[in-house]
Motif scaffolding. Structure first.
Motif, PDB file in Angstrom:
ATOM      1  N   ASP A   1       0.830  -1.203   0.000  1.00 33.70           N
ATOM      2  CA  ASP A   1       0.000   0.000   0.000  1.00 33.70           C
ATOM      3  C   ASP A   1       0.867   1.257   0.000  1.00 33.70           C
ATOM      4  O   ASP A   1       2.075   1.212   0.237  1.00 33.70           O
ATOM      5  CB  ASP A   1      -0.973  -0.007   1.182  1.00 33.70           C
ATOM      6  N   ARG A   2       0.227   2.387  -0.260  1.00 35.05           N
ATOM      7  CA  ARG A   2       0.963   3.643  -0.435  1.00 35.05           C
ATOM      8  C   ARG A   2       1.721   4.043   0.831  1.00 35.05           C
ATOM      9  O   ARG A   2       2.800   4.627   0.749  1.00 35.05           O
ATOM     10  CB  ARG A   2       0.001   4.758  -0.856  1.00 35.05           C
ATOM     11  N   GLY A   3       1.149   3.728   1.986  1.00 38.01           N
ATOM     12  CA  GLY A   3       1.853   4.043   3.223  1.00 38.01           C
ATOM     13  C   GLY A   3       3.190   3.352   3.309  1.00 38.01           C
ATOM     14  O   GLY A   3       4.171   3.940   3.787  1.00 38.01           O
TER      15      GLY A   3
ATOM     16  N   GLN B   1       4.956   2.619   0.813  1.00 35.56           N
ATOM     17  CA  GLN B   1       5.784   3.193  -0.252  1.00 35.56           C
ATOM     18  C   GLN B   1       6.349   4.545   0.157  1.00 35.56           C
ATOM     19  O   GLN B   1       6.923   5.265  -0.666  1.00 35.56           O
ATOM     20  CB  GLN B   1       4.963   3.349  -1.531  1.00 35.56           C
ATOM     21  N   GLY B   2       6.182   4.898   1.436  1.00 36.71           N
ATOM     22  CA  GLY B   2       6.684   6.192   1.895  1.00 36.71           C
ATOM     23  C   GLY B   2       5.885   7.353   1.361  1.00 36.71           C
ATOM     24  O   GLY B   2       6.428   8.453   1.201  1.00 36.71           O
ATOM     25  N   ASP B   3       4.589   7.112   1.074  1.00 40.52           N
ATOM     26  CA  ASP B   3       3.703   8.186   0.582  1.00 40.52           C
ATOM     27  C   ASP B   3       4.307   8.935  -0.604  1.00 40.52           C
ATOM     28  O   ASP B   3       4.370  10.172  -0.621  1.00 40.52           O
ATOM     29  CB  ASP B   3       3.378   9.163   1.720  1.00 40.52           C
ATOM     30  N   GLY B   4       4.765   8.172  -1.584  1.00 41.20           N
ATOM     31  CA  GLY B   4       5.292   8.764  -2.810  1.00 41.20           C
ATOM     32  C   GLY B   4       6.801   8.839  -2.871  1.00 41.20           C
ATOM     33  O   GLY B   4       7.373   9.053  -3.951  1.00 41.20           O
ATOM     34  N   ARG B   5       7.482   8.656  -1.759  1.00 39.83           N
ATOM     35  CA  ARG B   5       8.951   8.738  -1.765  1.00 39.83           C
ATOM     36  C   ARG B   5       9.558   7.651  -2.646  1.00 39.83           C
ATOM     37  O   ARG B   5      10.550   7.889  -3.340  1.00 39.83           O
ATOM     38  CB  ARG B   5       9.494   8.598  -0.346  1.00 39.83           C
TER      39      ARG B   5
ATOM     40  N   GLU C   1       8.531  -0.509   9.818  1.00 37.72           N
ATOM     41  CA  GLU C   1       7.593   0.288   9.029  1.00 37.72           C
ATOM     42  C   GLU C   1       7.910   1.776   9.146  1.00 37.72           C
ATOM     43  O   GLU C   1       7.891   2.512   8.147  1.00 37.72           O
ATOM     44  CB  GLU C   1       6.172   0.006   9.494  1.00 37.72           C
TER      45      GLU C   1
ATOM     46  N   PRO D   1      10.256   5.260   5.233  1.00 37.74           N
ATOM     47  CA  PRO D   1      10.464   6.605   4.678  1.00 37.74           C
ATOM     48  C   PRO D   1      11.841   7.170   4.995  1.00 37.74           C
ATOM     49  O   PRO D   1      12.401   7.937   4.189  1.00 37.74           O
ATOM     50  CB  PRO D   1       9.342   7.439   5.313  1.00 37.74           C
TER      51      PRO D   1
END
Length: 336
Positions: free
Chosen positions: A180-182, A184-188, A321, A325
């Motif tokens: 999920d996107r979380g 993935q580092g919220d886009g990082r 987790e 990021p």
């Protein structure tokens, strides 16, 4: 890769393994007992009898699964045999192999048992049984051994596919695409991926790569490295891949560092020891430093995802987790 227990694979019968291993080495082997080892195969200790009785290791692919990729123990035996006489490289000796009849009867190899411990200072933290002086000596010895490994004749493995840098980026991009996107580092992760693809370096001539080169994959006694073990993911490729992974796992600034994990020498000193031993300066290293941090972030994301899916009790991946990021931000720093 999932653990063997997650695949619900039945372990081989020890008595049957003893018979097969005995035939492989031409001497009696007994007292087969489970030994901690890699997650893709089964590993056992055993007793080799005869004129020179000693402890040995049996590594066998999981029954019922095709012995491919990191389950290919005969491929691991091939690289160990190829490195047996490489100056400055310490690896277990292959005493015999048995191809079996896979997948029902899996292949196996019998290796020398190398006494010692595998201690990862940064990611495991303090270990009062290993002194600071021993940690420092092992670290610099590992840097020099990496240079020696990369001088080994890679041409003897010309049938092996070379690890391509663009494909390596794509491998971890695909891993991130499954979480999920979380995670993935919220886009990082997307940003680092794009920067890596935009700045692919010119590759160097391929060398033998261990694939997970770090102190935690070395059997050590005191200040001495006795053997580099766990060759499940070896390949050919750019020498900076192993170097970058080694330095990442040696860096006190690693966000996954455990208390007491600041015993390794500074990474620039380790890099200098490697350069001196290899006789060449490392160029375009920032790209590889970014790649391995991106890789570790992706691997962490997969572990967290699988832990959620399996709902395993007593497994705390919260800090892992949180550090995804941080690893991605750290990777971005090397890419400008």
């Amino acid at each position: 890769m999932p653990e063997l227990s997650e695949r619900k694979v039945t372990a081989p019968d020890p008595a049957e393994l003893a018979l097969r291993a005995s035939a492989a080495v031409g001497a009696d082997i007994d007292r087969v007992e489970t030994l901690h080892g890699g997650s893709s195969s089964f590993t056992y200790s055993a007793q080799l009898n005869g004129n020179n009785p000693r402890k040995v290791v049996i590594k066998v692919a999981p029954p019922g699964l095709e012995p491919v990729r990191n389950r290919d123990v005969l491929r691991q035996a091939k690289v160990l045999n190829g490195l047996a006489d490489a100056p400055g490289v310490m690896v277990p000796a292959v005493l015999g192999t048995d191809a079996g009849a896979p997948p029902e009867i899996p292949p196996l190899m019998v290796m020398s048992f190398e006494a010692g411990e595998s201690y990862e200072p940064v990611l495991r933290g303090g270990n009062p049984g290993v002194s600071d002086a021993e940690v420092l000596t092992r670290a610099f010895a590992a840097a020099r051994m990496l240079a020696a490994l990369q001088r080994a004749d890679a041409g003897q493995f010309e049938d092996e596919r070379e690890t391509d840098l663009e494909r390596e980026v794509g491998r971890w991009e695909r891993a991130f695409s499954t979480v999920d996107r979380g995670l993935q580092g919220d886009g990082r992760a997307d940003d680092v991926n794009a920067a890596l693809k935009a700045a692919l370096p010119e590759k160097l001539p391929p060398v033998v790569l261990h694939g997970d080169y770090r102190l935690g994959n070395m059997q050590c006694v005191g200040r001495e490295i006795r053997a580099l073990i766990d060759w499940e993911i070896w390949s050919l490729g750019d020498p900076r891949l192993d170097l970058a992974w080694f330095l990442l796992n040696s860096d006190w600034r690693h966000p996954n560092r455990k208390p007491g994990g600041d015993r390794m020498p500074p990474v620039d000193e380790l890099a200098g020891a490697y350069e001196q031993a290899s006789g060449r300066s490392v160029r375009d290293f920032g790209w590889f430093a970014a790649l391995v941090r991106y890789k570790q972030a992706a691997a962490s994301a997969l572990i967290v995802k699988n832990n959620r899916r399996l709902a395993r009790e007593g497994v705390d991946t919260a800090s892992m987790e949180e550090n995804i990021p941080r690893l991605l931000d750290w990777a971005a720093q090397f890419l400008g």
